[in-house]
Write a protein that holds these residues in place. Structure first.
Motif, PDB file in Angstrom:
ATOM      1  N   LEU A   1      11.143   4.597  -0.467  1.00 17.21           N
ATOM      2  CA  LEU A   1      10.207   4.159   0.572  1.00 17.21           C
ATOM      3  C   LEU A   1      10.966   3.655   1.791  1.00 17.21           C
ATOM      4  O   LEU A   1      10.605   3.977   2.924  1.00 17.21           O
ATOM      5  CB  LEU A   1       9.284   3.061   0.024  1.00 17.21           C
ATOM      6  N   HIS A   2      12.001   2.894   1.562  1.00 16.06           N
ATOM      7  CA  HIS A   2      12.769   2.332   2.678  1.00 16.06           C
ATOM      8  C   HIS A   2      13.368   3.430   3.542  1.00 16.06           C
ATOM      9  O   HIS A   2      13.367   3.348   4.782  1.00 16.06           O
ATOM     10  CB  HIS A   2      13.871   1.424   2.140  1.00 16.06           C
ATOM     11  N   GLN A   3      13.849   4.487   2.910  1.00 17.07           N
ATOM     12  CA  GLN A   3      14.449   5.592   3.662  1.00 17.07           C
ATOM     13  C   GLN A   3      13.391   6.390   4.424  1.00 17.07           C
ATOM     14  O   GLN A   3      13.647   6.894   5.520  1.00 17.07           O
ATOM     15  CB  GLN A   3      15.199   6.516   2.698  1.00 17.07           C
TER      16      GLN A   3
ATOM     17  N   ASP B   1       0.822  -1.208   0.000  1.00 16.60           N
ATOM     18  CA  ASP B   1       0.000   0.000   0.000  1.00 16.60           C
ATOM     19  C   ASP B   1       0.859   1.263   0.000  1.00 16.60           C
ATOM     20  O   ASP B   1       0.634   2.197  -0.776  1.00 16.60           O
ATOM     21  CB  ASP B   1      -0.900  -0.034   1.239  1.00 16.60           C
ATOM     22  N   ARG B   2       1.874   1.301   0.850  1.00 21.04           N
ATOM     23  CA  ARG B   2       2.737   2.484   0.900  1.00 21.04           C
ATOM     24  C   ARG B   2       3.665   2.552  -0.323  1.00 21.04           C
ATOM     25  O   ARG B   2       3.972   3.649  -0.790  1.00 21.04           O
ATOM     26  CB  ARG B   2       3.569   2.465   2.174  1.00 21.04           C
TER      27      ARG B   2
ATOM     28  N   PHE C   1       7.079  -6.889 -12.500  1.00 18.67           N
ATOM     29  CA  PHE C   1       6.466  -6.308 -11.309  1.00 18.67           C
ATOM     30  C   PHE C   1       5.929  -4.917 -11.605  1.00 18.67           C
ATOM     31  O   PHE C   1       4.817  -4.559 -11.190  1.00 18.67           O
ATOM     32  CB  PHE C   1       7.499  -6.253 -10.179  1.00 18.67           C
ATOM     33  N   TRP C   2       6.705  -4.101 -12.341  1.00 21.60           N
ATOM     34  CA  TRP C   2       6.338  -2.716 -12.597  1.00 21.60           C
ATOM     35  C   TRP C   2       5.438  -2.579 -13.822  1.00 21.60           C
ATOM     36  O   TRP C   2       4.506  -1.763 -13.810  1.00 21.60           O
ATOM     37  CB  TRP C   2       7.606  -1.878 -12.767  1.00 21.60           C
TER      38      TRP C   2
ATOM     39  N   PHE D   1       4.466   5.778  -3.246  1.00 18.14           N
ATOM     40  CA  PHE D   1       5.735   6.242  -3.813  1.00 18.14           C
ATOM     41  C   PHE D   1       5.802   5.987  -5.319  1.00 18.14           C
ATOM     42  O   PHE D   1       6.415   6.760  -6.061  1.00 18.14           O
ATOM     43  CB  PHE D   1       6.902   5.568  -3.083  1.00 18.14           C
ATOM     44  N   TYR D   2       5.176   4.932  -5.760  1.00 18.06           N
ATOM     45  CA  TYR D   2       5.077   4.643  -7.194  1.00 18.06           C
ATOM     46  C   TYR D   2       4.327   5.766  -7.913  1.00 18.06           C
ATOM     47  O   TYR D   2       4.766   6.265  -8.955  1.00 18.06           O
ATOM     48  CB  TYR D   2       4.375   3.299  -7.363  1.00 18.06           C
TER      49      TYR D   2
END
Length: 419
Positions: A169-171, A140-141, A194-195, A145-146
């Protein structure tokens, strides 16, 4: 939908996919959030080497994760912010909605916690449920960012910046998600597929392929079909305080009028479902239009007039071939041909659509609204009479309503969610 007098057969995955499309209408300008989250969750589960049933579980859970969101403004908050203190409400509502329909009930625990940080997950939550919920939260998050990336880049650029999107997102949220889920996401997200599958051109095809030919069949009796109708109607009615209980009460009224007209039990059942779902297309109508206190201007009314066709798209996927689709699509038609979307005249207008039209107006006028209290039944009928005299509403059905005003008004003004 194959049906007999005592049961209805529906493909489970297809039903969940269709409902996800309806839920995605709430985004107005973003029609695919829930489905993207479902597909991303599915790919993460694959990267974890979960078995196929567990992968399909994540696909469905991800697609339905925002079932508690009906408001466009609420949806926007969830898209704009990594964490939002108001997110808990839609998690609780989503859990409640899913538990009300038995085939969806197994997804309720994960949806309840899909905005809970991994390091704050209650100890009482089973490990598998915690992983399911956190995986949905992660997907979801990531979708947030996508979308931020796509605001400034063409879609093919995602293939050049896969790692950058994941790293951003990780940062921003390093502590929200379990480490092994991060690892699985980086694995899944390293692949072009995936994308590419997140694009509208490929998304539904990818979901259908994931569900596969072994999509299990739901054998619903009348109670099960009604529960599905009630679930969807509650999502619609939650979109605005103006519509609280509206669809439930319209369904009650259409059933009562069908009984007064001597309809068979099977016909009344189908009419009740039509009443429950008559406004499902309004999920795509902006909140500001539904909640406007005054009259709609031309542009606003034009947007409102699209909702029967939006309803048709959803109902045709859920109940292919059902006469109920036609009844719902034409519940804003008028006997003089001045209605919408087809301008049907009295010779082309089903009696069920005429019943829906009268019950819809009767209930709206007798319902509490933020800007006024409910109108007494005498005033409701007085407002509707010119519509009958002017050729808009069926005079025979309205006469029947006038013969039973107290009974129908009591039905219309109930304020609970009983079916």
């Amino acid at each position: 939908m194959n049906s007999s007098p005592d049961h209805y057969d529906m493909a489970f995955g297809t039903t969940a996919h269709t409902l996800a499309k309806a839920l995605d209408y709430v985004g107005i300008d973003d029609y695919s959030h829930g489905r993207r989250v479902g597909l991303m969750s599915y790919r993460i589960a694959q990267a974890l080497s979960w078995d196929r049933p567990a992968q399909i579980f994540m696909l469905v859970a991800g697609m339905l994760h925002d079932i508690g969101v009906s408001s466009t403004s609420h949806h926007q908050k969830l898209v704009d912010e990594i964490e939002w203190e108001g997110a808990e409400l839609h998690c609780l509502r989503g859990e409640d909605f899913l538990r009300s329909f038995a085939p969806f009930a197994p997804y309720a625990p994960a949806i309840r916690h899909h905005h809970t940080r991994w390091n704050r997950m209650p100890e009482s939550v089973p490990r598998l449920v915690a992983e399911q919920a956190n995986m949905i939260y992660l997907a979801d998050r990531l979708d947030v960012f996508y979308l931020r990336f796509l605001a400034d880049h063409p879609h093919h650029a995602t293939l050049l910046h896969k790692r950058d999107i994941l790293d951003s997102l990780h940062q921003a949220a390093p502590d929200l998600f379990a480490a092994h889920l991060w690892d699985a996401l980086y694995d899944a997200g390293s692949k072009d597929r995936f994308w590419l599958e997140l694009q509208e051109d490929f998304l539904d095809e990818a979901i259908t392929e994931a569900i596969g030919s072994d999509d299990r069949v739901l054998h619903l009796d009348w109670n099960g079909l009604r529960d599905l109708g009630v679930l969807i109607s509650r999502i619609v009615d939650a979109k605005s305080p103006f519509t609280h209980y509206h669809s439930l009460r319209v369904a009650d009224l259409t059933d009562a009028v069908g009984g007064l007209l001597g309809f068979s039990t099977a016909r009344r059942h189908l009419l009740r479902i039509a009443g429950l779902l008559h406004d499902v297309g309004k999920l795509r109508t902006p909140d500001a239009i539904l909640e406007k206190h005054g009259s709609l201007d031309g542009d606003e009314f034009a947007q409102m007039r699209a909702h029967p066709m939006n309803s048709k798209r959803i109902l045709a996927a859920l109940f292919p071939g059902s006469p109920m689709i036609d009844w719902v699509v034409h519940h804003h038609e008028k006997l003089d041909g001045s209605g919408y979307p087809d301008g049907c005249d009295k010779d082309a207008l089903p009696v069920e659509s005429r019943i829906l039209a009268i019950c819809d107006i009767f209930q709206a006028l007798s319902q509490d609204r933020p800007y006024r209290g409910r109108l007494p039944v005498e005033q409701v009928l007085a407002i509707m009479q010119p519509m009958v005299d002017g050729g808009s509403l069926d005079p025979d059905i309205f006469a029947l309503v006038c013969q039973h005003p107290a009974h129908l008004y009591a039905i219309s003004t109930q304020e609970d969610t009983q079916k």
